[in-house]
Write an enzyme that holds these catalytic residues in place. Structure first.
Site, PDB file in Angstrom:
ATOM      1  N   ASP A  60      -6.853 -12.018 -24.898  1.00  0.00           N
ATOM      2  CA  ASP A  60      -7.717 -13.149 -24.554  1.00  0.00           C
ATOM      3  C   ASP A  60      -6.849 -14.264 -23.981  1.00  0.00           C
ATOM      4  O   ASP A  60      -5.617 -14.179 -24.001  1.00  0.00           O
ATOM      5  CB  ASP A  60      -8.560 -13.641 -25.753  1.00  0.00           C
ATOM      6  CG  ASP A  60      -7.700 -14.039 -26.948  1.00  0.00           C
ATOM      7  OD1 ASP A  60      -6.528 -14.381 -26.756  1.00  0.00           O
ATOM      8  OD2 ASP A  60      -8.210 -13.998 -28.091  1.00  0.00           O
ATOM      9  N   LYS A  84     -12.245 -12.293 -23.021  1.00  0.00           N
ATOM     10  CA  LYS A  84     -12.918 -11.791 -24.236  1.00  0.00           C
ATOM     11  C   LYS A  84     -13.985 -12.774 -24.707  1.00  0.00           C
ATOM     12  O   LYS A  84     -13.783 -13.982 -24.649  1.00  0.00           O
ATOM     13  CB  LYS A  84     -11.872 -11.603 -25.352  1.00  0.00           C
ATOM     14  CG  LYS A  84     -12.433 -11.075 -26.666  1.00  0.00           C
ATOM     15  CD  LYS A  84     -11.340 -10.813 -27.679  1.00  0.00           C
ATOM     16  CE  LYS A  84     -11.048 -12.000 -28.551  1.00  0.00           C
ATOM     17  NZ  LYS A  84     -10.072 -11.705 -29.609  1.00  0.00           N
ATOM     18  N   ARG A  91     -16.499 -13.668 -28.037  1.00  0.00           N
ATOM     19  CA  ARG A  91     -16.963 -13.426 -29.413  1.00  0.00           C
ATOM     20  C   ARG A  91     -18.282 -14.140 -29.553  1.00  0.00           C
ATOM     21  O   ARG A  91     -18.407 -15.286 -29.126  1.00  0.00           O
ATOM     22  CB  ARG A  91     -15.984 -14.024 -30.428  1.00  0.00           C
ATOM     23  CG  ARG A  91     -14.814 -13.127 -30.751  1.00  0.00           C
ATOM     24  CD  ARG A  91     -14.131 -13.613 -32.008  1.00  0.00           C
ATOM     25  NE  ARG A  91     -12.836 -12.974 -32.189  1.00  0.00           N
ATOM     26  CZ  ARG A  91     -12.661 -11.779 -32.745  1.00  0.00           C
ATOM     27  NH1 ARG A  91     -13.713 -11.085 -33.163  1.00  0.00           N
ATOM     28  NH2 ARG A  91     -11.455 -11.279 -32.886  1.00  0.00           N
ATOM     29  N   THR A 117     -11.018  -6.020 -31.088  1.00  0.00           N
ATOM     30  CA  THR A 117     -10.449  -6.647 -29.882  1.00  0.00           C
ATOM     31  C   THR A 117      -9.654  -5.622 -29.082  1.00  0.00           C
ATOM     32  O   THR A 117      -9.827  -5.487 -27.865  1.00  0.00           O
ATOM     33  CB  THR A 117      -9.531  -7.821 -30.299  1.00  0.00           C
ATOM     34  OG1 THR A 117     -10.336  -8.790 -30.971  1.00  0.00           O
ATOM     35  CG2 THR A 117      -8.846  -8.445 -29.111  1.00  0.00           C
TER      36      THR A 117
HETATM   37  C1  R5P Z   1      -8.016 -13.495 -32.028  1.00  0.00           C
HETATM   38  O1  R5P Z   1      -8.038 -14.513 -31.379  1.00  0.00           O
HETATM   39  C2  R5P Z   1      -6.732 -12.798 -32.372  1.00  0.00           C
HETATM   40  O2  R5P Z   1      -5.732 -13.033 -31.440  1.00  0.00           O
HETATM   41  C3  R5P Z   1      -6.955 -11.308 -32.492  1.00  0.00           C
HETATM   42  O3  R5P Z   1      -7.349 -10.797 -31.246  1.00  0.00           O
HETATM   43  C4  R5P Z   1      -7.993 -11.000 -33.525  1.00  0.00           C
HETATM   44  O4  R5P Z   1      -7.677 -11.646 -34.725  1.00  0.00           O
HETATM   45  C5  R5P Z   1      -8.087  -9.516 -33.756  1.00  0.00           C
HETATM   46  O5  R5P Z   1      -9.135  -9.247 -34.654  1.00  0.00           O
HETATM   47  P1  R5P Z   1      -9.908  -7.871 -34.601  1.00  0.00           P
HETATM   48  O6  R5P Z   1      -8.884  -6.794 -34.719  1.00  0.00           O
HETATM   49  O7  R5P Z   1     -10.827  -7.946 -35.804  1.00  0.00           O
HETATM   50  O8  R5P Z   1     -10.667  -7.824 -33.326  1.00  0.00           O
END
Ligand code: R5P
Length: 323
Positions: A179, A202, A204, A237
């Site tokens: 992101d 990305k 959310r 992610t």
């Molecule tokens: C979010 O901003 C972080 O950089 C990671 O991308 C995030 O914490 C990853 O979480 P998950 O594996 O649950 O998508």
């Protein structure tokens, strides 16, 4: 504490202790420092109240308390706070909280109505408990340093990740940030590899931990893509970035992350032969679970922490470690 020959304050010898978060890591740091891990008991009574007792004299010592705030997060946090309090009351000369993984980092701003800034609250807890310094690694956002009124040394794992990916001699590497917020760290790796950078746009939605990779800014066709992220929790992610890279015809995909939190879902989502390798550091103990099809590689950052602690103790530069 006394004044050394140059007039600078010099603390008595180092003493290193750990709670129950990641003993193997603390032992590795002490092996690197060629010193014993201090003796201290940290346990819960039947009523779930945590108790700490140092089993050696720490009066005027330069005390380092190693405790990543991993699962179970709130218990590990309380252990750390109570260790700091116990060290203070045992007349430690200086207390450095060594937190390889700082939890609550994603709650670093008020981006919805009526929500807390929990990272700031945790910073307050650590200070109020009595820590004099913080040593940590790759905060979710560097600005979290500013939540503390005590000195913060933030170490970075990107040089180590870059060194590892360089050793693979990939023919056409492209580093991919998951992101926009992660672009700076990914660029750091890309520059060290002499590779191009691509960024996933990305999205959310709400607080349901669902991530959606919308578009790829940059080119990954026929590339050996290296996805870089600060942490992996549910794997959503990385999984959505992988799908995007597939559509952009990347020929191989590697994953490099600093903090592996690996919730159960991550072991399902990322266990695919489409990932050539998942590389992460040992800031946290390995979560329960396993990847059967995606190879993994753990890079130890214990020597880096050991070097930084030595420099803090002797008044050396920590930032020089990254030159
Ligand atoms: C979010 O901003 C972080 O950089 C990671 O991308 C995030 O914490 C990853 O979480 P998950 O594996 O649950 O998508």
């Amino acid at each position: 504490m006394s004044r050394g020959s140059g007039g600078a304050f010099v603390y008595r010898e180092m003493a290193v202790f750990t709670g129950n978060a990641h003993r193997a890591f603390a032992e590795a740091v002490c092996r690197h420092l060629e010193m014993p891990l201090g003796e201290c008991e940290v346990f819960e009574f039947t009523n779930e109240n945590i108790f700490v007792r140092f089993l050696q004299n720490i009066r005027e010592r330069d005390v380092f308390l190693i405790q990543p705030i991993g699962s179970p997060v709130n218990t590990r946090l309380m252990e750390l706070l109570i260790m700091i309090d116990a060290a203070k009351r045992a007349s430690a000369g200086r207390i450095t909280a060594v937190i390889p993984y700082f939890a609550y980092g994603r709650s670093d701003k008020k981006d919805q109505p009526h929500v807390p800034i929990s990272a700031r609250l945790i910073a307050n807890f650590i200070e109020v408990a009595g820590a004099d310094r913080l040593l940590t690694m790759d905060l979710h956002a560097g600005q979290i340093q500013g939540f503390f009124n005590i000195p913060v040394d933030e170490l970075h794992a990107q040089p180590l990740l870059a060194e590892y990916f360089r050793s693979l001699n990939l023919a056409n590497p492209v580093v991919v940030a998951t992101d926009v917020g992660g672009a700076k760290n990914a660029r750091n790796v890309a520059e060290r590899l002499g590779a191009d950078l691509a960024i996933v746009d990305k999205r959310r939605s709400g607080n349901d931990e669902q991530a959606e990779a919308l578009t790829l800014i940059g080119d990954a066709e026929d590339a050996d893509a290296i996805i870089i992220d600060d942490e992996i929790l549910t794997g959503g992610t990385v999984a959505s970035a992988l799908e995007l890279l597939r559509r952009h015809r990347a020929r191989s995909v590697y994953v490099g992350c600093v903090h592996q939190l690996f919730a159960g879902a991550a072991f399902e989502r990322l266990d695919t032969p489409e990932i050539s390798e998942i590389v992460f550091t040992d800031t946290l103990p390995i979560a329960d679970g396993a990847f059967a099809r995606a190879p993994t590689k753990i890079l130890s950052i214990a020597p880096l922490f050991g070097d930084a602690m030595h420099r803090i103790h002797t008044g050396g530069s920590v930032s020089d470690l990254f030159r």
